[in-house]
Design an enzyme around this catalytic site. Structure first.
Site, PDB file in Angstrom:
ATOM      1  N   ASN A 176      43.812  38.044  42.253  1.00  0.00           N
ATOM      2  CA  ASN A 176      43.375  37.071  41.726  1.00  0.00           C
ATOM      3  C   ASN A 176      43.469  36.113  40.801  1.00  0.00           C
ATOM      4  O   ASN A 176      43.093  36.071  39.774  1.00  0.00           O
ATOM      5  CB  ASN A 176      42.484  36.872  43.428  1.00  0.00           C
ATOM      6  CG  ASN A 176      40.837  36.739  42.046  1.00  0.00           C
ATOM      7  OD1 ASN A 176      40.644  35.617  41.119  1.00  0.00           O
ATOM      8  ND2 ASN A 176      40.631  38.187  41.361  1.00  0.00           N
ATOM      9  N   GLY A 196      40.742  46.169  43.381  1.00  0.00           N
ATOM     10  CA  GLY A 196      40.884  47.864  44.162  1.00  0.00           C
ATOM     11  C   GLY A 196      41.903  49.345  43.748  1.00  0.00           C
ATOM     12  O   GLY A 196      41.536  48.866  41.790  1.00  0.00           O
ATOM     13  N   ASN A 254      28.609  36.040  33.487  1.00  0.00           N
ATOM     14  CA  ASN A 254      29.851  36.713  33.728  1.00  0.00           C
ATOM     15  C   ASN A 254      30.880  35.738  32.761  1.00  0.00           C
ATOM     16  O   ASN A 254      31.098  34.212  32.372  1.00  0.00           O
ATOM     17  CB  ASN A 254      30.238  35.861  35.337  1.00  0.00           C
ATOM     18  CG  ASN A 254      31.762  36.309  35.074  1.00  0.00           C
ATOM     19  OD1 ASN A 254      32.960  37.333  34.572  1.00  0.00           O
ATOM     20  ND2 ASN A 254      32.381  35.931  36.149  1.00  0.00           N
ATOM     21  N   GLY A 281      37.720  49.505  41.793  1.00  0.00           N
ATOM     22  CA  GLY A 281      38.024  50.467  42.424  1.00  0.00           C
ATOM     23  C   GLY A 281      37.441  51.440  43.262  1.00  0.00           C
ATOM     24  O   GLY A 281      37.999  51.906  43.567  1.00  0.00           O
ATOM     25  N   ASN A 337      34.819  43.327  35.667  1.00  0.00           N
ATOM     26  CA  ASN A 337      35.608  42.584  36.358  1.00  0.00           C
ATOM     27  C   ASN A 337      36.753  43.184  36.923  1.00  0.00           C
ATOM     28  O   ASN A 337      36.781  44.370  36.541  1.00  0.00           O
ATOM     29  CB  ASN A 337      36.034  41.662  35.505  1.00  0.00           C
ATOM     30  CG  ASN A 337      35.531  40.054  36.169  1.00  0.00           C
ATOM     31  OD1 ASN A 337      36.269  40.282  36.915  1.00  0.00           O
ATOM     32  ND2 ASN A 337      34.920  39.554  36.114  1.00  0.00           N
ATOM     33  N   LYS A 339      28.258  41.014  33.107  1.00  0.00           N
ATOM     34  CA  LYS A 339      29.196  41.508  33.304  1.00  0.00           C
ATOM     35  C   LYS A 339      30.741  41.742  32.649  1.00  0.00           C
ATOM     36  O   LYS A 339      30.802  40.366  31.760  1.00  0.00           O
ATOM     37  CB  LYS A 339      30.071  41.174  34.388  1.00  0.00           C
ATOM     38  CG  LYS A 339      30.744  41.281  35.411  1.00  0.00           C
ATOM     39  CD  LYS A 339      30.885  40.793  36.864  1.00  0.00           C
ATOM     40  CE  LYS A 339      32.301  41.544  37.952  1.00  0.00           C
ATOM     41  NZ  LYS A 339      32.384  40.763  38.891  1.00  0.00           N
ATOM     42  N   SER A 361      37.427  44.647  46.668  1.00  0.00           N
ATOM     43  CA  SER A 361      38.516  44.507  47.532  1.00  0.00           C
ATOM     44  C   SER A 361      38.650  45.469  48.957  1.00  0.00           C
ATOM     45  O   SER A 361      39.553  44.963  48.998  1.00  0.00           O
ATOM     46  CB  SER A 361      39.816  44.949  46.769  1.00  0.00           C
ATOM     47  OG  SER A 361      39.724  44.104  45.408  1.00  0.00           O
ATOM     48  N   ALA A 410      30.364  40.302  43.159  1.00  0.00           N
ATOM     49  CA  ALA A 410      30.295  38.963  43.373  1.00  0.00           C
ATOM     50  C   ALA A 410      32.275  38.287  43.066  1.00  0.00           C
ATOM     51  O   ALA A 410      33.178  39.059  43.469  1.00  0.00           O
ATOM     52  CB  ALA A 410      30.424  38.168  41.548  1.00  0.00           C
ATOM     53  N   ASN A 448      40.173  34.153  34.471  1.00  0.00           N
ATOM     54  CA  ASN A 448      40.845  33.397  35.042  1.00  0.00           C
ATOM     55  C   ASN A 448      40.392  31.699  34.743  1.00  0.00           C
ATOM     56  O   ASN A 448      40.607  30.516  35.308  1.00  0.00           O
ATOM     57  CB  ASN A 448      40.927  32.774  37.074  1.00  0.00           C
ATOM     58  CG  ASN A 448      41.928  34.766  37.148  1.00  0.00           C
ATOM     59  OD1 ASN A 448      42.993  34.621  36.727  1.00  0.00           O
ATOM     60  ND2 ASN A 448      40.509  35.090  38.365  1.00  0.00           N
ATOM     61  N   THR A 449      39.553  31.763  33.716  1.00  0.00           N
ATOM     62  CA  THR A 449      38.938  30.614  33.123  1.00  0.00           C
ATOM     63  C   THR A 449      40.110  30.715  31.596  1.00  0.00           C
ATOM     64  O   THR A 449      38.907  31.620  31.475  1.00  0.00           O
ATOM     65  CB  THR A 449      37.504  30.562  33.525  1.00  0.00           C
ATOM     66  OG1 THR A 449      36.993  30.391  34.620  1.00  0.00           O
ATOM     67  CG2 THR A 449      37.284  29.416  32.861  1.00  0.00           C
ATOM     68  N   ASN A 474      25.461  34.947  39.951  1.00  0.00           N
ATOM     69  CA  ASN A 474      26.390  35.228  38.662  1.00  0.00           C
ATOM     70  C   ASN A 474      26.452  33.814  38.613  1.00  0.00           C
ATOM     71  O   ASN A 474      26.894  33.449  38.998  1.00  0.00           O
ATOM     72  CB  ASN A 474      27.365  36.227  39.588  1.00  0.00           C
ATOM     73  CG  ASN A 474      28.300  36.063  38.339  1.00  0.00           C
ATOM     74  OD1 ASN A 474      29.105  35.554  37.906  1.00  0.00           O
ATOM     75  ND2 ASN A 474      28.523  37.688  38.515  1.00  0.00           N
ATOM     76  N   SER A 521      36.182  37.274  33.716  1.00  0.00           N
ATOM     77  CA  SER A 521      37.331  36.579  34.707  1.00  0.00           C
ATOM     78  C   SER A 521      38.076  35.721  33.782  1.00  0.00           C
ATOM     79  O   SER A 521      37.901  35.227  33.155  1.00  0.00           O
ATOM     80  CB  SER A 521      36.520  35.241  35.271  1.00  0.00           C
ATOM     81  OG  SER A 521      37.972  34.830  36.041  1.00  0.00           O
ATOM     82  N   PHE A 576      37.155  30.374  39.523  1.00  0.00           N
ATOM     83  CA  PHE A 576      35.526  30.025  39.743  1.00  0.00           C
ATOM     84  C   PHE A 576      35.108  28.301  40.644  1.00  0.00           C
ATOM     85  O   PHE A 576      34.812  27.576  40.160  1.00  0.00           O
ATOM     86  CB  PHE A 576      35.187  30.103  38.975  1.00  0.00           C
ATOM     87  CG  PHE A 576      35.128  30.708  37.867  1.00  0.00           C
ATOM     88  CD1 PHE A 576      34.255  32.293  38.293  1.00  0.00           C
ATOM     89  CD2 PHE A 576      34.515  30.564  36.451  1.00  0.00           C
ATOM     90  CE1 PHE A 576      34.202  33.006  37.015  1.00  0.00           C
ATOM     91  CE2 PHE A 576      33.874  31.725  35.543  1.00  0.00           C
ATOM     92  CZ  PHE A 576      34.448  32.909  35.946  1.00  0.00           C
TER      93      PHE A 576
HETATM   94  C1  LIG Z   1      39.081  37.297  45.196  1.00  0.00           C
HETATM   95  C2  LIG Z   1      38.542  38.127  44.243  1.00  0.00           C
HETATM   96  C3  LIG Z   1      37.562  37.306  43.209  1.00  0.00           C
HETATM   97  C4  LIG Z   1      36.740  37.102  43.181  1.00  0.00           C
HETATM   98  N1  LIG Z   1      35.655  36.368  42.026  1.00  0.00           N
HETATM   99  C5  LIG Z   1      34.808  36.951  41.479  1.00  0.00           C
HETATM  100  C6  LIG Z   1      34.139  35.928  40.371  1.00  0.00           C
HETATM  101  O1  LIG Z   1      33.554  34.878  40.748  1.00  0.00           O
HETATM  102  N2  LIG Z   1      32.916  36.821  39.850  1.00  0.00           N
HETATM  103  C7  LIG Z   1      33.366  37.640  39.496  1.00  0.00           C
HETATM  104  O2  LIG Z   1      31.834  38.006  37.847  1.00  0.00           O
HETATM  105  N3  LIG Z   1      33.583  38.610  39.646  1.00  0.00           N
HETATM  106  C8  LIG Z   1      34.673  37.891  41.180  1.00  0.00           C
HETATM  107  N4  LIG Z   1      35.981  39.104  41.599  1.00  0.00           N
HETATM  108  C9  LIG Z   1      35.294  40.284  41.024  1.00  0.00           C
HETATM  109  C10 LIG Z   1      35.164  41.509  41.446  1.00  0.00           C
HETATM  110  O3  LIG Z   1      33.892  40.825  40.887  1.00  0.00           O
HETATM  111  C11 LIG Z   1      34.889  43.014  41.377  1.00  0.00           C
HETATM  112  O4  LIG Z   1      34.240  42.492  39.638  1.00  0.00           O
HETATM  113  C12 LIG Z   1      36.251  43.406  41.508  1.00  0.00           C
HETATM  114  O5  LIG Z   1      37.255  42.254  41.696  1.00  0.00           O
HETATM  115  C13 LIG Z   1      36.369  44.639  41.142  1.00  0.00           C
HETATM  116  O6  LIG Z   1      36.296  45.346  42.574  1.00  0.00           O
HETATM  117  P1  LIG Z   1      36.846  45.604  43.719  1.00  0.00           P
HETATM  118  O7  LIG Z   1      37.768  46.577  42.685  1.00  0.00           O
HETATM  119  O8  LIG Z   1      36.061  46.790  44.490  1.00  0.00           O
HETATM  120  O9  LIG Z   1      37.279  44.212  43.973  1.00  0.00           O
HETATM  121  C14 LIG Z   1      36.594  38.897  42.269  1.00  0.00           C
HETATM  122  C15 LIG Z   1      37.604  39.630  42.814  1.00  0.00           C
HETATM  123  C16 LIG Z   1      37.684  39.261  43.740  1.00  0.00           C
HETATM  124  C17 LIG Z   1      39.099  40.388  44.746  1.00  0.00           C
END
Ligand SMILES: Cc1cc2nc3c(=O)[nH]c(=O)nc-3n(C[C@H](O)[C@H](O)[C@H](O)COP(=O)(O)O)c2cc1C
Length: 368
Positions: free
Chosen positions: A116, A276, A179, A305, A251, A222, A327, A67, A184-185, A146, A182, A120
């Site tokens: 980030n 990442g 979800n 990651g 997340n 999540k 990422s 997501a 950020n909320t 989501n 996150s 949302f």
């Molecule tokens: C720029 C950005 C925006 C994201 N926005 C959401 C989101 O809106 N909802 C959510 O459940 N996860 C969000 N994620 C989290 C990703 O879905 C994922 O759980 C997290 O980045 C770990 O995976 P990765 O290491 O492969 O990036 C976001 C991640 C990134 C980098």
């Protein structure tokens, strides 16, 4: 080739602008019939042995898009064209909202990570519902939706906001994700406490059942990697108790562990969720813990990651039926999905397991 392009073009651009540019190209290619067929044949080759059944759904493989990449469901076919076997759109909130002020996305290139605090940014449940209703799929793919809380809605009224989104979106979802993780909320992650999570998940389940007839929409939650181990166990137990279909782990993290010394300290200090490579170890640990607790009773989705086929394979051995990534796509580019599929198929072939399903959780089940 992509790495060179990344260094010369994307790396010099603001990360969010680079995202929009790449997104525009993907959508453009996906609109041209001959071109998209050609690209899909090259980047999304099917491996029979990777066929996956999860959440009562059939997929071409276990690897999907996490997501946050396609928040408003505008590029489902484009992402399927690039080889993602399921696409999780969102997070979508009850009401539209702009997200946090820019700049809100940061690249930590030497750590292969992102921070980030998007917050949302999305068009809201009504607009996204309309878009999904009008969609004529080009590529057959599984679409997860989501949902999250609108920022201005107070924590005490969160359930109503999730229910609103559910009523509008569940009918378009192959699976639905609540979800609560996150960073950020403000206050969102408090909803992971079982006292708050039980009524929330119960209400969303009821709303989904009320608004969709003829099938039961699979419901997942999540979670954050920052939960204490006891809280991971508590969510796992609650999920079993409520008959939830799945848990997505994880997340992004508010921790800053796992970062090397080469990333610019001013970037490391930015608030938001880290994703990442530095997230890899903790996400894997949470997944293992969940699998040890719930076994095959609940579908687990491993994310955080995952950079390559070996990482995806490790998630499967740790208990994930489905694996997601975000990422590393930024750093690896359009051939990423293809490489993961190829590597997974090769690993399965040389493994002791006859099917991918047999490999799920094998490392955790092993006697020590
Ligand atoms: C720029 C950005 C925006 C994201 N926005 C959401 C989101 O809106 N909802 C959510 O459940 N996860 C969000 N994620 C989290 C990703 O879905 C994922 O759980 C997290 O980045 C770990 O995976 P990765 O290491 O492969 O990036 C976001 C991640 C990134 C980098």
């Amino acid at each position: 080739m992509y790495k060179l392009f990344f260094d010369l073009v994307f790396k010099r651009m603001d990360p969010e602008q680079a995202h929009h540019l790449a997104f525009r190209w993907i959508r453009l290619v996906a609109r041209v019939p001959v071109l998209r067929t050609f690209v899909a044949a090259a980047l999304a080759p099917r491996h029979k042995e990777l066929r996956t059944e999860a959440l009562g759904l059939r997929m071409h493989g276990p690897f999907g898009l996490a997501a946050g990449f396609d928040k408003n469901a505008v590029a489902i076919d484009g992402m399927a064209m690039l080889g993602f076997d399921h696409i999780e759109i969102g997070t979508v909130t009850g009401e539209p909202q702009p997200g946090n002020p820019k700049k809100r996305l940061f690249r930590l290139v030497s750590d292969r990570a992102l921070i980030n605090r998007m917050g949302f940014n999305n068009e809201g449940s009504a607009a996204v519902s309309e878009r999904l209703a009008a969609r004529t799929p080009v590529f057959r793919t599984v679409v997860g939706v989501n949902i999250g809380k609108t920022k201005v809605v107070p924590e005490e009224e969160a359930v109503g906001d999730y229910v609103k989104s559910t009523e509008r979106l569940a009918r378009h979802a192959d699976y639905l994700v609540v979800n609560v993780s996150s960073p950020n909320t403000p206050g969102l992650r408090n909803l992971q406490a079982t006292e708050a999570l039980r009524p929330l998940l119960t209400a969303v389940r009821e709303a989904a059942d009320r608004s969709v007839t003829g099938r039961r929409v699979p419901l997942l939650v999540k979670i954050a990697p920052d939960l204490a181990d006891e809280d991971v166990d508590a969510v796992a137990d609650l999920a079993v108790e409520l008959g939830l279909d799945g848990i997505i782990a994880t997340n992004t993290t508010i921790a800053r562990e796992g970062l090397g010394l080469t990333s610019d300290p001013s970037l490391v200090k930015e608030t938001g969720g880290l994703s990442g490579a530095p997230l890899k170890a903790r996400s894997l640990e949470v997944l293992r813990r969940l699998y040890a607790r719930v076994g095959d009773r609940i579908t687990l989705v491993g994310v955080g990651g995952v950079e390559n086929a070996e990482d995806a394979w490790q998630r499967i051995l740790a208990g994930a039926t489905l694996v997601q990534g975000y990422s590393a796509f930024i750093y690896e580019g359009p051939f990423w999905g293809r490489a993961i599929h190829k590597g997974l198929a090769a690993r399965l072939r040389t493994s002791p397991y006859a099917t991918l399903a047999d490999a799920v959780g094998a490392d955790v089940r092993k006697p020590v």
